[in-house]
Motif scaffolding. Structure first.
Motif, PDB file in Angstrom:
ATOM      1  N   PRO A 138      -5.491  -1.017  -9.278  1.00 35.99           N
ATOM      2  CA  PRO A 138      -5.197  -0.875  -7.979  1.00 35.99           C
ATOM      3  C   PRO A 138      -3.960  -0.063  -7.465  1.00 35.99           C
ATOM      4  O   PRO A 138      -3.086   0.243  -8.352  1.00 35.99           O
ATOM      5  N   ALA A 139      -3.880   0.363  -6.482  1.00 35.68           N
ATOM      6  CA  ALA A 139      -2.950   1.383  -6.034  1.00 35.68           C
ATOM      7  C   ALA A 139      -1.530   0.522  -5.868  1.00 35.68           C
ATOM      8  O   ALA A 139      -0.740   1.101  -6.037  1.00 35.68           O
ATOM      9  N   SER A 140      -1.375  -0.727  -5.461  1.00 37.05           N
ATOM     10  CA  SER A 140      -0.334  -1.369  -5.225  1.00 37.05           C
ATOM     11  C   SER A 140      -0.439  -2.677  -5.880  1.00 37.05           C
ATOM     12  O   SER A 140      -1.468  -3.327  -5.789  1.00 37.05           O
ATOM     13  N   LEU A 141       0.613  -3.533  -5.739  1.00 40.05           N
ATOM     14  CA  LEU A 141       0.643  -4.849  -6.203  1.00 40.05           C
ATOM     15  C   LEU A 141      -0.157  -5.830  -5.081  1.00 40.05           C
ATOM     16  O   LEU A 141      -0.899  -6.796  -5.300  1.00 40.05           O
ATOM     17  N   ALA A 142       0.145  -5.311  -3.925  1.00 40.73           N
ATOM     18  CA  ALA A 142      -0.539  -6.026  -2.719  1.00 40.73           C
ATOM     19  C   ALA A 142      -2.028  -5.997  -2.703  1.00 40.73           C
ATOM     20  O   ALA A 142      -2.790  -6.800  -2.461  1.00 40.73           O
TER      21      ALA A 142
END
Length: 141
Positions: free
Chosen positions: A64-68
């Motif tokens: 995924p691109a970010s933790l969110a």
């Protein structure tokens, strides 16, 4: 039992503890803001723009691109950046509490020294023995 509970609540230690918890919660919000808004950007500047709170290891292999985004997708992640932020928060809180305790101890020592100096400077009145000796001497007359 109700009277026993009222006497327990009315004790000074319980009230002091409640006040401490309330102040601690407010203090935690201040420290969280200090870390997130002031310290992390400085650390990010020094480390080349790394945001600690967004550091993670993807355990699902989906990248995924970010933790969110990973949390939104429900992907298992090892969010070590959040842990680093929590450690920084803890160290700052521990340091400030240390400084507060040190300041309170200095204040107590200064107060104790002042009271000791005032007690030493106070004129010494007659002791109990002196008064008894005067009474004895006056009774002999």
């Amino acid at each position: 039992m109700l009277n026993e509970f009222k006497s327990f609540i009315a004790k000074g230690n319980v009230v002091d503890l409640a006040v401490g918890i309330i102040i601690g919660a407010a203090f935690t919000a201040i420290v969280n803001s200090l870390v997130a808004d002031l310290i992390n950007p400085i650390i990010g500047l020094v480390t080349g723009g790394i945001d600690f709170s967004n550091l993670f290891i993807d355990l699902s292999g989906t990248n995924p691109a970010s933790l969110a985004a990973a949390k939104e997708a429900g992907a298992p992640v090892f969010a070590y950046g959040a842990f680093l932020t929590a450690v920084i928060n803890f160290l700052i809180i521990a340091w400030v509490v240390f400084l507060l305790v040190k300041a309170v101890n200095r204040l107590k020592e200064a107060t104790a020294k002042k009271e000791a100096a005032e007690a030493a400077a106070a004129p010494a009145g007659p002791t109990e023995l002196d008064i008894l000796m005067e009474i004895r001497d006056s009774l002999k007359k």
